[in-house]
Design an enzyme around this catalytic site. Sequence first.
Site, PDB file in Angstrom:
ATOM      1  N   GLU A   1      -5.024  -5.150  10.680  1.00 27.23           N
ATOM      2  CA  GLU A   1      -4.007  -4.126  10.911  1.00 27.23           C
ATOM      3  C   GLU A   1      -4.221  -3.478  12.277  1.00 27.23           C
ATOM      4  OE1 GLU A   1      -4.407  -1.158   7.827  1.00 27.23           O
ATOM      5  OE2 GLU A   1      -6.371  -0.625   8.557  1.00 27.23           O
TER       6      GLU A   1
ATOM      7  N   ASN B   1       0.865  -1.187   0.000  1.00 24.48           N
ATOM      8  CA  ASN B   1       0.000   0.000   0.000  1.00 24.48           C
ATOM      9  C   ASN B   1       0.897   1.230   0.000  1.00 24.48           C
ATOM     10  OD1 ASN B   1      -1.934   1.972   0.350  1.00 24.48           O
ATOM     11  ND2 ASN B   1      -2.375   1.456   2.479  1.00 24.48           N
TER      12      ASN B   1
ATOM     13  N   SER C   1       3.192  -2.956  10.221  1.00 27.85           N
ATOM     14  CA  SER C   1       4.639  -2.720  10.185  1.00 27.85           C
ATOM     15  C   SER C   1       5.447  -3.996   9.941  1.00 27.85           C
ATOM     16  CB  SER C   1       5.112  -2.032  11.479  1.00 27.85           C
ATOM     17  OG  SER C   1       4.559  -0.738  11.588  1.00 27.85           O
TER      18      SER C   1
ATOM     19  N   HIS D   1      -9.368   0.868   5.198  1.00 32.94           N
ATOM     20  CA  HIS D   1      -8.077   1.056   5.862  1.00 32.94           C
ATOM     21  C   HIS D   1      -8.249   1.982   7.056  1.00 32.94           C
ATOM     22  CE1 HIS D   1      -3.910   2.283   6.549  1.00 32.94           C
ATOM     23  NE2 HIS D   1      -3.565   1.182   5.899  1.00 32.94           N
TER      24      HIS D   1
ATOM     25  N   GLY E   1       2.758   2.562  10.976  1.00 29.74           N
ATOM     26  CA  GLY E   1       3.573   3.759  10.863  1.00 29.74           C
ATOM     27  C   GLY E   1       4.229   4.199  12.152  1.00 29.74           C
TER      28      GLY E   1
ATOM     29  N   GLU F   1      -6.690   4.410   8.117  1.00 34.15           N
ATOM     30  CA  GLU F   1      -6.540   5.840   7.834  1.00 34.15           C
ATOM     31  C   GLU F   1      -7.796   6.414   7.187  1.00 34.15           C
ATOM     32  OE1 GLU F   1      -1.769   5.106   7.445  1.00 34.15           O
ATOM     33  OE2 GLU F   1      -2.962   5.405   5.623  1.00 34.15           O
TER      34      GLU F   1
ATOM     35  N   LYS G   1       0.053   4.303  -0.218  1.00 43.45           N
ATOM     36  CA  LYS G   1      -0.567   5.483   0.401  1.00 43.45           C
ATOM     37  C   LYS G   1      -0.307   6.707  -0.486  1.00 43.45           C
ATOM     38  CE  LYS G   1      -0.182   3.185   4.826  1.00 43.45           C
ATOM     39  NZ  LYS G   1       0.030   3.298   6.283  1.00 43.45           N
TER      40      LYS G   1
END
Length: 253
Positions: free
Chosen positions: A168, A9, A214, A96, A174, A98, A11
Amino acid sequence: MRKKIVAGNWKMNKDVIGAQQLMSDLLNYTRENKPSCEVWIAPPALYLMMAKDLYENNEVGVFAQDISIHDSGAYTGEISAEMLESIEADGSIIGHSERRQYHGETDALCFEKIKKALAKNLTPIYCNGETLEQRKAGKHLEVVQEQTENALFGLTAEEVKKVIIAYEPVWAIGTGETATPEQAQEIHAHIRKVLASKFGEEVAQSISILYGGSVKPDNAKEIFSQKDIDGGLIGGAALKIEDFSKVIEGFNA
């Protein structure tokens, strides 16, 4: 047998020159090394057609980072399932963390997006996972179960078999933090148990569940060796061919 998958991904990263270089490097890598798993990327929407043109022999799967619940119309900035189908994209990431955090996406919205994707023969990568607060409160299994039920239990057994799930842990995206292989396995096994309760054990065992917290070159092998972990949804490590290739090689041991 469940698919083994490493999906990158991107992003909101890479200018067009950087995107072309990374896509080309990945093509050369897959041709030279013949990975023992499927390799997918989800670049920014601007680069999807470029990716499809480059990977004309489907060496690498090409996925959008999001999809609209609308078919067409006055929805500025959105991309429909029909549009993705028209460029022969392989699917889309949906839900996701985010998107949930910054755009208020809910499990119910994710369900609608999954239905739109499936209607156009696109593969949904459905994301779920708990926050640090939820894990500290001991609610991680409950949260992930609820997300799984809300977004997937409205599907038929045949539909749900076409979905890829990406667990996730939000606290490990991140941040440099990573769930231990045992923590990740616990959640993956729980998701499979939840799926089996609705769709049966055979269906649950057929669905690939990726880990999206991660994954890096130095932990990929150990994470991918867990019984219920079928690959990874990779963020930062997908942006450099040196790192992404080593993550892919986590399946080669």
